[in-house]
Design a protein around this motif. Sequence first.
Motif, PDB file in Angstrom:
ATOM      1  N   ALA A 183      12.878  12.856  27.105  1.00 26.57           N
ATOM      2  CA  ALA A 183      13.767  14.175  26.724  1.00 26.57           C
ATOM      3  C   ALA A 183      13.700  14.134  25.233  1.00 26.57           C
ATOM      4  O   ALA A 183      13.876  15.607  24.878  1.00 26.57           O
ATOM      5  CB  ALA A 183      15.074  13.517  27.290  1.00 26.57           C
ATOM      6  N   SER A 184      13.595  13.170  24.444  1.00 28.93           N
ATOM      7  CA  SER A 184      13.482  13.626  22.883  1.00 28.93           C
ATOM      8  C   SER A 184      12.382  14.399  22.629  1.00 28.93           C
ATOM      9  O   SER A 184      12.167  15.274  21.806  1.00 28.93           O
ATOM     10  CB  SER A 184      13.906  12.430  22.251  1.00 28.93           C
ATOM     11  OG  SER A 184      12.319  11.531  22.155  1.00 28.93           O
ATOM     12  N   LEU A 185      11.051  13.961  23.039  1.00 33.87           N
ATOM     13  CA  LEU A 185       9.796  14.778  22.830  1.00 33.87           C
ATOM     14  C   LEU A 185      10.191  16.297  23.299  1.00 33.87           C
ATOM     15  O   LEU A 185       9.716  17.176  22.785  1.00 33.87           O
ATOM     16  CB  LEU A 185       8.979  14.327  23.433  1.00 33.87           C
ATOM     17  CG  LEU A 185       8.495  12.646  23.114  1.00 33.87           C
ATOM     18  CD1 LEU A 185       7.150  12.306  23.773  1.00 33.87           C
ATOM     19  CD2 LEU A 185       7.903  13.051  21.552  1.00 33.87           C
ATOM     20  N   LEU A 186      10.651  16.261  24.581  1.00 33.80           N
ATOM     21  CA  LEU A 186      11.091  17.683  25.378  1.00 33.80           C
ATOM     22  C   LEU A 186      12.027  18.484  24.343  1.00 33.80           C
ATOM     23  O   LEU A 186      11.672  19.854  23.859  1.00 33.80           O
ATOM     24  CB  LEU A 186      11.470  17.607  26.396  1.00 33.80           C
ATOM     25  CG  LEU A 186      10.501  17.293  27.789  1.00 33.80           C
ATOM     26  CD1 LEU A 186      11.207  17.008  29.131  1.00 33.80           C
ATOM     27  CD2 LEU A 186       9.510  18.594  27.862  1.00 33.80           C
ATOM     28  N   GLU A 187      12.800  17.747  23.522  1.00 33.13           N
ATOM     29  CA  GLU A 187      13.921  18.792  22.850  1.00 33.13           C
ATOM     30  C   GLU A 187      13.149  19.250  21.889  1.00 33.13           C
ATOM     31  O   GLU A 187      13.301  20.324  21.129  1.00 33.13           O
ATOM     32  CB  GLU A 187      14.951  17.587  22.382  1.00 33.13           C
ATOM     33  CG  GLU A 187      15.985  17.553  23.281  1.00 33.13           C
ATOM     34  CD  GLU A 187      17.374  16.758  22.754  1.00 33.13           C
ATOM     35  OE1 GLU A 187      18.534  17.327  22.774  1.00 33.13           O
ATOM     36  OE2 GLU A 187      17.046  15.622  22.415  1.00 33.13           O
ATOM     37  N   GLN A 188      12.238  18.359  20.969  1.00 33.74           N
ATOM     38  CA  GLN A 188      11.465  18.726  19.917  1.00 33.74           C
ATOM     39  C   GLN A 188      10.771  19.767  19.873  1.00 33.74           C
ATOM     40  O   GLN A 188      10.604  20.788  19.433  1.00 33.74           O
ATOM     41  CB  GLN A 188      10.559  17.652  19.226  1.00 33.74           C
ATOM     42  CG  GLN A 188      11.516  16.248  18.591  1.00 33.74           C
ATOM     43  CD  GLN A 188      10.167  15.340  18.433  1.00 33.74           C
ATOM     44  OE1 GLN A 188       9.176  15.216  18.646  1.00 33.74           O
ATOM     45  NE2 GLN A 188      10.905  14.317  17.854  1.00 33.74           N
ATOM     46  N   GLN A 189       9.935  19.796  21.149  1.00 29.67           N
ATOM     47  CA  GLN A 189       9.114  20.959  21.685  1.00 29.67           C
ATOM     48  C   GLN A 189       9.811  22.288  21.822  1.00 29.67           C
ATOM     49  O   GLN A 189       9.435  23.534  21.466  1.00 29.67           O
ATOM     50  CB  GLN A 189       8.042  20.544  22.769  1.00 29.67           C
ATOM     51  CG  GLN A 189       7.273  19.491  22.465  1.00 29.67           C
ATOM     52  CD  GLN A 189       6.108  19.895  21.635  1.00 29.67           C
ATOM     53  OE1 GLN A 189       5.560  21.298  21.639  1.00 29.67           O
ATOM     54  NE2 GLN A 189       5.735  19.085  20.710  1.00 29.67           N
ATOM     55  N   PHE A 190      10.856  22.130  22.719  1.00 28.11           N
ATOM     56  CA  PHE A 190      11.625  23.366  22.840  1.00 28.11           C
ATOM     57  C   PHE A 190      12.219  23.986  21.774  1.00 28.11           C
ATOM     58  O   PHE A 190      12.335  25.235  21.726  1.00 28.11           O
ATOM     59  CB  PHE A 190      13.080  22.811  23.774  1.00 28.11           C
ATOM     60  CG  PHE A 190      12.526  22.493  25.196  1.00 28.11           C
ATOM     61  CD1 PHE A 190      11.162  22.713  25.623  1.00 28.11           C
ATOM     62  CD2 PHE A 190      13.235  21.799  26.070  1.00 28.11           C
ATOM     63  CE1 PHE A 190      10.807  22.492  26.981  1.00 28.11           C
ATOM     64  CE2 PHE A 190      12.907  21.613  27.720  1.00 28.11           C
ATOM     65  CZ  PHE A 190      11.852  21.866  27.974  1.00 28.11           C
ATOM     66  N   GLN A 191      12.755  23.085  20.694  1.00 33.85           N
ATOM     67  CA  GLN A 191      13.398  23.718  19.713  1.00 33.85           C
ATOM     68  C   GLN A 191      12.152  24.445  18.689  1.00 33.85           C
ATOM     69  O   GLN A 191      12.591  25.593  17.997  1.00 33.85           O
ATOM     70  CB  GLN A 191      13.894  22.549  18.620  1.00 33.85           C
ATOM     71  CG  GLN A 191      15.217  21.855  19.130  1.00 33.85           C
ATOM     72  CD  GLN A 191      15.839  21.005  18.461  1.00 33.85           C
ATOM     73  OE1 GLN A 191      15.245  20.431  17.617  1.00 33.85           O
ATOM     74  NE2 GLN A 191      17.051  20.347  18.938  1.00 33.85           N
ATOM     75  N   GLU A 192      11.047  23.712  18.548  1.00 28.86           N
ATOM     76  CA  GLU A 192       9.875  24.445  17.862  1.00 28.86           C
ATOM     77  C   GLU A 192       9.537  25.852  18.438  1.00 28.86           C
ATOM     78  O   GLU A 192       9.407  26.729  17.827  1.00 28.86           O
ATOM     79  CB  GLU A 192       8.787  23.506  17.991  1.00 28.86           C
ATOM     80  CG  GLU A 192       8.774  22.433  17.088  1.00 28.86           C
ATOM     81  CD  GLU A 192       7.592  21.432  17.085  1.00 28.86           C
ATOM     82  OE1 GLU A 192       6.529  21.673  17.901  1.00 28.86           O
ATOM     83  OE2 GLU A 192       7.666  20.372  16.598  1.00 28.86           O
ATOM     84  N   ARG A 193       9.914  25.827  19.831  1.00 30.93           N
ATOM     85  CA  ARG A 193       9.283  27.017  20.390  1.00 30.93           C
ATOM     86  C   ARG A 193      10.347  27.995  20.981  1.00 30.93           C
ATOM     87  O   ARG A 193      10.124  29.134  21.456  1.00 30.93           O
ATOM     88  CB  ARG A 193       8.502  26.965  21.779  1.00 30.93           C
ATOM     89  CG  ARG A 193       7.175  26.169  21.303  1.00 30.93           C
ATOM     90  CD  ARG A 193       6.357  25.982  22.580  1.00 30.93           C
ATOM     91  NE  ARG A 193       4.846  25.667  22.245  1.00 30.93           N
ATOM     92  CZ  ARG A 193       4.509  24.311  22.386  1.00 30.93           C
ATOM     93  NH1 ARG A 193       5.333  23.626  22.952  1.00 30.93           N
ATOM     94  NH2 ARG A 193       3.344  24.004  22.094  1.00 30.93           N
ATOM     95  N   GLY A 194      11.451  27.623  20.425  1.00 30.44           N
ATOM     96  CA  GLY A 194      12.680  28.407  20.754  1.00 30.44           C
ATOM     97  C   GLY A 194      13.219  28.733  22.121  1.00 30.44           C
ATOM     98  O   GLY A 194      13.778  29.712  22.552  1.00 30.44           O
ATOM     99  N   ILE A 195      12.981  27.613  23.082  1.00 32.59           N
ATOM    100  CA  ILE A 195      13.435  27.722  24.460  1.00 32.59           C
ATOM    101  C   ILE A 195      14.806  27.194  24.547  1.00 32.59           C
ATOM    102  O   ILE A 195      15.094  26.159  23.932  1.00 32.59           O
ATOM    103  CB  ILE A 195      12.460  26.651  25.237  1.00 32.59           C
ATOM    104  CG1 ILE A 195      11.184  27.462  25.211  1.00 32.59           C
ATOM    105  CG2 ILE A 195      12.799  26.680  26.564  1.00 32.59           C
ATOM    106  CD1 ILE A 195      10.064  26.546  26.108  1.00 32.59           C
ATOM    107  N   VAL A 196      15.555  28.003  25.264  1.00 35.87           N
ATOM    108  CA  VAL A 196      16.806  27.643  25.347  1.00 35.87           C
ATOM    109  C   VAL A 196      17.031  26.362  26.502  1.00 35.87           C
ATOM    110  O   VAL A 196      16.624  26.551  27.496  1.00 35.87           O
ATOM    111  CB  VAL A 196      17.986  28.841  25.891  1.00 35.87           C
ATOM    112  CG1 VAL A 196      19.275  28.480  26.053  1.00 35.87           C
ATOM    113  CG2 VAL A 196      17.860  29.896  25.018  1.00 35.87           C
ATOM    114  N   TYR A 197      17.671  25.299  26.062  1.00 39.42           N
ATOM    115  CA  TYR A 197      17.785  24.123  26.871  1.00 39.42           C
ATOM    116  C   TYR A 197      19.111  23.486  26.800  1.00 39.42           C
ATOM    117  O   TYR A 197      19.914  23.599  26.021  1.00 39.42           O
ATOM    118  CB  TYR A 197      16.647  23.078  26.752  1.00 39.42           C
ATOM    119  CG  TYR A 197      16.736  22.441  25.422  1.00 39.42           C
ATOM    120  CD1 TYR A 197      17.443  21.171  25.142  1.00 39.42           C
ATOM    121  CD2 TYR A 197      16.678  23.065  24.214  1.00 39.42           C
ATOM    122  CE1 TYR A 197      17.493  20.577  24.042  1.00 39.42           C
ATOM    123  CE2 TYR A 197      16.718  22.408  22.913  1.00 39.42           C
ATOM    124  CZ  TYR A 197      17.237  21.203  22.840  1.00 39.42           C
ATOM    125  OH  TYR A 197      17.503  20.630  21.590  1.00 39.42           O
TER     126      TYR A 197
END
Length: 159
Positions: free
Chosen positions: A45-59
């Motif tokens: 989940a922490s890795l996904l959060e990093q990736q989502f934030q970098e790519r501007g994905i709303v989560y």
Amino acid sequence: MLYCTKCYGVCPDATAKCPNCKSAQLRQVNDDDLVLLHRADQYTASLLEQQFQERGIVYRMDPFSGGRISYLYEGDVMPTDKQVLVRWGDYDAAKEISSQVKLQVEKERAVGDGEEYEEMPPKKRIVVQIVSVFFFILLIMLAVYGTDAIANWLKGLFG
């Protein structure tokens, strides 16, 4: 696609009830709806959060409330697991990122610390559980009898 407002799942249009939670609260999915991507352990989940934030994905990450640990040695569901919810408009991109992160985590776990271990066979696991229960009961008995002996000794001193 239909959207379940109870469990945040998405299901085909012809569905009368949600296949996940059996709710009939279904409606057409909007691009801004947060839908369930999957469950993830804390590290993933922490890795996904990093990736989502970098790519501007709303989560959104919610504590995982579904399921329960029913067996002592079951490591599949942990209390720290997260439900990963993403905006329906970002779902395909999030799914792609999720598969990349999954491969990364699998590679990291395959390398590990160099320690190899075998899973405990079911028969041995049962024996370990029985012995553990026996010693737990023995410990409780010792505590009860010890407390009783001390109480009787104190009654003898003051009685």
